[in-house]
Write an enzyme that holds these catalytic residues in place. Structure first.
Site, PDB file in Angstrom:
ATOM      1  N   TYR A 143       0.821  -1.213   0.000  1.00  0.00           N
ATOM      2  CA  TYR A 143       0.000   0.000   0.000  1.00  0.00           C
ATOM      3  C   TYR A 143       0.857   1.265   0.000  1.00  0.00           C
ATOM      4  O   TYR A 143       0.424   2.312  -0.468  1.00  0.00           O
ATOM      5  CB  TYR A 143      -0.917   0.028   1.236  1.00  0.00           C
ATOM      6  N   ASP A 251      -6.431  -7.120   3.716  1.00  0.00           N
ATOM      7  CA  ASP A 251      -7.547  -6.483   3.016  1.00  0.00           C
ATOM      8  C   ASP A 251      -8.436  -7.552   2.391  1.00  0.00           C
ATOM      9  O   ASP A 251      -9.657  -7.544   2.562  1.00  0.00           O
ATOM     10  CB  ASP A 251      -6.989  -5.536   1.947  1.00  0.00           C
TER      11      ASP A 251
HETATM   12  C1  IPM Z   1     -10.468  -1.332   3.604  1.00  0.00           C
HETATM   13  C2  IPM Z   1     -10.707  -0.664   2.279  1.00  0.00           C
HETATM   14  C3  IPM Z   1      -9.564   0.302   2.007  1.00  0.00           C
HETATM   15  C4  IPM Z   1      -8.322  -0.526   1.868  1.00  0.00           C
HETATM   16  C5  IPM Z   1      -9.782   1.234   0.804  1.00  0.00           C
HETATM   17  C6  IPM Z   1     -11.046   2.042   0.910  1.00  0.00           C
HETATM   18  C7  IPM Z   1      -8.605   2.137   0.596  1.00  0.00           C
HETATM   19  O1  IPM Z   1     -10.886  -1.618   1.277  1.00  0.00           O
HETATM   20  O2  IPM Z   1     -10.344  -0.620   4.611  1.00  0.00           O
HETATM   21  O3  IPM Z   1     -10.409  -2.561   3.644  1.00  0.00           O
HETATM   22  O4  IPM Z   1      -8.023  -1.064   0.782  1.00  0.00           O
HETATM   23  O5  IPM Z   1      -7.588  -0.625   2.860  1.00  0.00           O
HETATM   24 MG    MG Z   2     -10.914  -3.643   1.985  1.00  0.00          MG
END
Ligand code: IPM
Ligand code: MG
Length: 370
Positions: A143, A251
């Site tokens: 990320y 995620d």
């Molecule tokens: C989550 C969401 C987020 C992520 C997005 C909205 C950036 O999917 O909190 O799981 O990918 O972390």
């Molecule tokens: Mg997510």
């Protein structure tokens, strides 16, 4: 009476404001009970902040978040802002909050309420009684890794790059949180990576094992590849207690785990920073479901994930575990009583909207506290 706690509410976009409104009513309820009382501030984030200020998170809002005892976050994003350049998309506001507040530990509990065991897309016997905790590393990995970006090479080829990167310290600190959580549960941790193909996965496995051997020999540790973990989550999810994994795998796996519980509309989360000298941690609480633009504004969204996120705030940030228990018990009673929002609707139950669900939770709270 203890001093008021500083709470920042960031409802965001889509169904965020609708579900958060029900939590505001719970905050008022807690205030009246006077065990924890709050100074509540509110600000915009995501698309709402883009519309008002041209950026998904203003510096002022970030400052408020850093100074708050806890942040309650709704959801961000929607088709209206999908046309924007990547760097100013609504989601960047959330990622910036996570990074700037150093919220490295993301707790995503997946619990099946008995009344909803038939609402899952899996068989009742597979999910009934499920209570697992997915602990997702939230400020590292692919990320945030550098280099990243899309470039065009000399021959015109376009190339997209993201980098999966973890340091030993990043892995160790999330491992500690995982083992500590497990000690308060069934004392079992499954560490999840892809060490069969990724060097960062090899490091992950080695460091988690070291932390275990040095500090947590009383906790059982197992290692699992992420693809196998996805399979095991839908095959036999009750084999898990605490799953510790990286940002991207967390995620994916937490969305899968959410569906075990019947609906993404049921899953709360807590994102915690490191403890300071006084033991205080920065914290953000957020339903896992996202902004759900397709049902936004219709008054049908399930507020339970947001309500349960507030319960987590009571437990982890405000040392008000008893009040958290009350909120969770109220939700359980409402479900036992047969009320359902559309996402968890079952034959023979009563379908209600966001507000009626909020009313019912408050009513049960009053009864429980009486
Ligand atoms: C989550 C969401 C987020 C992520 C997005 C909205 C950036 O999917 O909190 O799981 O990918 O972390
Ligand atoms: Mg997510």
């Amino acid at each position: 009476m203890p001093a008021n706690k500083k709470l920042l509410v960031l409802p965001g976009d889509g169904i965020g404001p609708e579900v958060m409104y029900q939590v505001r009513r719970l905050i008022d309820w807690s205030d009246k009970r006077r065990r924890v009382t709050f100074d509540v501030q509110e600000d915009v984030v995501g698309g709402a902040a883009i519309d008002a200020h041209g950026v998904p998170l203003t510096d002022a809002a970030l400052d408020k978040a850093k100074n708050a005892d806890a942040v309650l976050f709704g959801a961000v994003g929607g088709p209206k802002w999908d046309v924007l350049e990547f760097k100013v998309r609504p989601e960047r506001g959330l990622l910036k909050l996570r990074k700037e507040m150093d919220l490295f530990a993301n707790l995503r509990p997946a619990m099946v309420f008995e009344a909803l065991a038939d609402a899952s897309s899996l068989k009742r016997e597979v999910v009934a009684g499920l209570d697992i905790m997915i602990l997702r590393e939230l400020t590292g990995g692919i990320y945030f890794g550098e280099p990243r970006g899309i470039t065009t090479l000399a021959d015109g080829t376009r190339r997209g790059v993201n980098t999966q990167v973890y340091t030993d310290r990043e892995i160790q600190r999330i491992a500690h949180v995982g083992f500590e959580l497990a000690r308060k549960r069934q004392k079992r941790v499954t560490s999840v990576e892809k060490s069969n193909v990724m060097e960062s996965g090899i490091l992950w496995r080695e460091e988690v094992q070291k932390v275990h051997d040095q500090h947590y020999r009383d906790v059982e540790l197992a290692h699992m590849y992420a693809d196998n973990c996805a399979m095991q989550l839908v095959r036999n999810p009750k084999q898990f207690d605490v799953i510790v994994t990286d940002n991207l795998f967390g995620d994916l796996l937490s969305d899968a785990a959410a569906m075990l519980t019947g609906s993404l509309g049921m899953l709360p989360s807590a994102s915690l920073g490191p403890a300071d000298a006084s033991g205080r941690r920065r914290a953000l609480y957020e339903p896992v479901h996202g902004s759900a633009p397709d049902i936004a504004g219709k008054g049908v969204a399930n507020p339970i994930a947001c309500v349960l996120s507030y319960a987590m705030a009571l437990r982890y940030s405000f040392d008000a575990g008893e009040d958290a228990d009350l909120v969770e018990a109220a939700v359980k009673r409402v479900l036992d009583g047969g009320l359902r929002t559309a996402d968890i609707m079952q034959p023979g139950k009563a379908q209600v909207g966001t507000k009626v669900m909020g009313d019912a939770i408050l009513r049960e709270l009053d009864k429980l506290a009486a």
